[in-house]
Design a protein around this motif. Structure first.
Motif, PDB file in Angstrom:
ATOM      1  N   VAL A  57       0.820  -1.224   0.000  1.00 47.77           N
ATOM      2  CA  VAL A  57       0.000   0.000   0.000  1.00 47.77           C
ATOM      3  C   VAL A  57       0.847   1.264   0.000  1.00 47.77           C
ATOM      4  CG1 VAL A  57      -1.943  -1.138   1.126  1.00 47.77           C
ATOM      5  CG2 VAL A  57      -0.176  -0.046   2.535  1.00 47.77           C
ATOM      6  N   ASP A 296      -2.957 -10.543  -5.792  1.00 52.27           N
ATOM      7  CA  ASP A 296      -3.307  -9.400  -4.947  1.00 52.27           C
ATOM      8  C   ASP A 296      -4.824  -9.286  -4.791  1.00 52.27           C
ATOM      9  OD1 ASP A 296      -2.798  -7.074  -3.422  1.00 52.27           O
ATOM     10  OD2 ASP A 296      -3.154  -5.811  -5.177  1.00 52.27           O
ATOM     11  N   GLU A 299      -5.973 -11.854  -2.275  1.00 52.38           N
ATOM     12  CA  GLU A 299      -5.608 -11.480  -0.912  1.00 52.38           C
ATOM     13  C   GLU A 299      -6.539 -10.411  -0.359  1.00 52.38           C
ATOM     14  OE1 GLU A 299      -1.516 -10.400  -0.786  1.00 52.38           O
ATOM     15  OE2 GLU A 299      -0.789 -12.451  -1.065  1.00 52.38           O
ATOM     16  N   LYS A 300      -7.011  -9.533  -1.222  1.00 51.45           N
ATOM     17  CA  LYS A 300      -7.938  -8.485  -0.781  1.00 51.45           C
ATOM     18  C   LYS A 300      -9.330  -9.035  -0.472  1.00 51.45           C
ATOM     19  CE  LYS A 300      -5.855  -4.303  -2.694  1.00 51.45           C
ATOM     20  NZ  LYS A 300      -4.487  -4.804  -2.753  1.00 51.45           N
ATOM     21  N   THR A 301      -9.601 -10.296  -0.835  1.00 48.86           N
ATOM     22  CA  THR A 301     -10.861 -10.944  -0.457  1.00 48.86           C
ATOM     23  C   THR A 301     -10.669 -11.778   0.804  1.00 48.86           C
ATOM     24  OG1 THR A 301     -10.429 -12.875  -1.847  1.00 48.86           O
ATOM     25  CG2 THR A 301     -11.605 -11.045  -2.858  1.00 48.86           C
ATOM     26  N   HIS A 302      -9.581 -11.456   1.541  1.00 51.37           N
ATOM     27  CA  HIS A 302      -9.302 -12.051   2.846  1.00 51.37           C
ATOM     28  C   HIS A 302      -8.838 -13.505   2.756  1.00 51.37           C
ATOM     29  CE1 HIS A 302     -11.064  -8.403   4.390  1.00 51.37           C
ATOM     30  NE2 HIS A 302     -12.217  -8.686   3.788  1.00 51.37           N
TER      31      HIS A 302
END
Length: 405
Positions: A57, A296, A299-302
């Protein structure tokens, strides 16, 4: 009638497999190790980064990473534009061999970027390998169409795209954190692209130049006939030689179409518009986001990092299945009965259905993140297979559409 024989198969493997390896492998190779490489950019390669936050980030890191990813496509555009010049100047086979120089330079730059702590070397290496892949995307289909018998040209034309999807899967498999997607392993992962270039430099010189190029571009009839005899084995080649002679005569009297005439001529504008719409539709499917950033996204969907990498393998596996299915659709009997238009329009019917299903699942179903992302991946399922239709539709015209995977 000419059929597949050991020499023709050797020429296809030597020209297609190692070139398509570069295209597919370097398309997917930086997907899985994105987190590890971003951390290297933040801590070692770049100055002025915010080490108090995650590298994924950090604005400066994400900006540099975006450049490293997208410049590969920019290089592909450059390679696509100069394909015609390279093919006419050095030949199809000669152009492919010369193109390997870019691979060796790119492998050296990317492999050494960690030791030198240089993000610029990584970006330059990605640019060079992009140019290489753009050239391959034009030179290989052109060479295949000119060495293949008409009866099996459709099936052979799909080999390039099939190898691309297989090597995307291979690159993401090698990029797992348990293989080469580690802090010390990713430079080797990027440098590995030199291996198929070495193999092509050893095998392709044993194959002949395109007979059509030898006759039409260089006027070397005896060399063209020898090349065709080598490729066809015991099959008589007088008929094919006569066809090439007739094509040579037509080329002498036909007027070359310029870029301006392509837009001004009404008979050419419609095909140009249709092909452009098909290409735009593929880009809007989201396939490029999946290929470059699926880890990525997962990963952003946990999902955990390991689970996200294995979910990325699912997307690559879908691409291989898609192209393999398309190869069946491109058998001569199916193709002649259905036609290319029907095959492509069939994809256009399936695409909105899958997209609508994705929206319904998103809005009304309580799905876990992994399953939802797999539903989303199905939207791109038909994209790799559709490329096969375009690669063999115009057998004497290379397809310079680097973005289309």
């Amino acid at each position: 009638m000419a059929k597949m024989n050991p020499r023709l198969a050797f020429a296809i493997i030597s020209s297609t497999c190692w070139s398509a390896f570069q295209h597919g492998y370097n398309t997917g190779v930086i997907n899985a190790p994105q987190a590890v490489m971003s951390e290297w950019l933040q801590k070692e390669a770049l100055s002025g980064t915010n080490t108090s936050v995650s590298a994924m980030v950090d604005p400066k890191v994400t900006s540099v990473w975006s450049v490293a990813v997208s410049i590969y496509c920019a290089g592909g555009m450059i390679g696509g534009v100069i394909t015609g010049i390279i093919a006419d100047r050095f030949g199809r086979k000669g152009g492919l061999l010369l193109n390997n120089v870019l691979v060796f330079l790119a492998a050296a730059l990317q492999g050494a970027s960690k030791v030198v702590k240089s993000a610029e070397m990584l970006i330059l290496g990605r640019l060079l390998i992009g140019v290489n892949s753009g050239l391959n995307a034009g030179l290989v289909p052109l060479y295949l169409s000119e060495i293949s018998p008409v009866s099996i040209r459709g099936s052979i034309g799909t080999v390039y795209q099939l190898v691309i999807t297989v090597t995307i899967l291979l690159s993401q498999l090698l990029g797992l954190s348990s293989v080469l997607g580690t802090e010390d392993g990713w430079p080797w992962l990027l440098a590995l692209t030199a291996a198929p270039a070495v193999l092509q430099c050893l095998t392709l010189p044993l194959c002949p130049e395109s007979p059509k190029y030898l006759l039409l571009n260089q006027g070397r009839e005896l060399h063209a006939q020898r090349a065709l005899n080598w490729l066809r084995g015991d099959v008589a080649v007088h008929g094919e030689m006569e066809e090439m002679h007739q094509e040579a005569e037509k080329n002498k009297i036909s007027k070359k179409v310029t870029l301006r005439e392509l837009f001004r001529n009404r008979n050419l504008r419609l095909p140009l518009f249709i092909s452009t719409v098909v290409m735009i539709a593929q880009q809007l499917s989201g396939i490029n986001a999946i290929i470059y950033f699926s880890t990525d996204i997962f990963e952003k969907t946990h999902l955990g990092s390991d689970a996200a990498q294995y979910a990325t393998l699912d997307s690559a596996r879908l691409g291989v299945v898609s192209v393999h299915s398309a190869r069946g659709s491109l058998r001569d009997d199916v193709r002649d009965r259905s036609g290319f238009d029907t095959l492509v329009l069939g994809d256009r019917v399936i695409q909105p259905i899958i997209s609508a299903g994705r929206v319904i699942c998103r809005c009304h179903c309580q799905l876990d993140g992994q399953f939802h992302c797999r539903i989303k991946l199905l939207t791109a399922l038909a994209r790799p297979g559709e490329q096969c239709f375009r690669d063999i539709r115009g057998p004497t015209i290379p397809v310079h559409n680097f973005y289309l995977h």
